[in-house]
Motif scaffolding. Structure first.
Motif, PDB file in Angstrom:
ATOM      1  N   CYS A  24       0.976  -1.081  -0.098  1.00 33.14           N
ATOM      2  CA  CYS A  24       0.049  -0.059  -0.200  1.00 33.14           C
ATOM      3  C   CYS A  24       0.849   1.341  -0.082  1.00 33.14           C
ATOM      4  O   CYS A  24       0.730   2.241  -0.901  1.00 33.14           O
ATOM      5  CB  CYS A  24      -0.962  -0.006   1.220  1.00 33.14           C
ATOM      6  N   CYS A  25       2.065   1.265   1.011  1.00 37.54           N
ATOM      7  CA  CYS A  25       2.526   2.441   1.042  1.00 37.54           C
ATOM      8  C   CYS A  25       3.764   1.766   2.008  1.00 37.54           C
ATOM      9  O   CYS A  25       3.998   0.846   2.536  1.00 37.54           O
ATOM     10  CB  CYS A  25       1.809   3.685   1.569  1.00 37.54           C
ATOM     11  N   CYS A  30      -0.128   4.655   8.602  1.00 33.67           N
ATOM     12  CA  CYS A  30      -1.121   3.910   7.859  1.00 33.67           C
ATOM     13  C   CYS A  30      -1.526   2.722   8.497  1.00 33.67           C
ATOM     14  O   CYS A  30      -0.282   2.030   9.062  1.00 33.67           O
ATOM     15  CB  CYS A  30      -0.695   3.928   6.274  1.00 33.67           C
ATOM     16  N   CYS A  32      -1.695  -0.098   7.437  1.00 31.31           N
ATOM     17  CA  CYS A  32      -1.188  -1.302   6.564  1.00 31.31           C
ATOM     18  C   CYS A  32       0.133  -1.468   6.986  1.00 31.31           C
ATOM     19  O   CYS A  32       0.637  -2.850   7.089  1.00 31.31           O
ATOM     20  CB  CYS A  32      -0.945  -0.952   4.987  1.00 31.31           C
TER      21      CYS A  32
HETATM   22 ZN   LIG Z   1      -0.665   2.255   3.503  1.00 26.82          ZN
END
Ligand SMILES: [Zn+2]
Ligand SMILES: [Zn+2]
Length: 56
Positions: A24-25, A30, A32
């Motif tokens: 995702c990043c 975040c 994730c």
């Molecule tokens: Zn992310």
């Protein structure tokens, strides 16, 4: 065949297909946590998850 790590127990496992983790990043601020958004699981963990589902 490719080697990767199970997202459940971190055991090294072989995938039957060319698994490419998608991220995702970098995980900064975040949910994730920089983990792949398409995690794979070994047979053991899949069985455990199936058991958990059928128990519910
Ligand atoms: Zn992310
Ligand atoms: Zn596992």
């Amino acid at each position: 065949m490719a080697k990767w790590y199970c997202a459940g127990c971190d055991e090294e496992m072989e995938t039957e297909w060319d698994y490419e983790p998608k991220y995702c990043c970098n995980g900064y601020m975040c949910a994730c946590q920089a983990k792949p958004i398409n995690p794979i699981f070994c047979d053991k963990c899949v069985e455990q998850m199936k058991g958990a589902v059928s128990d519910g």
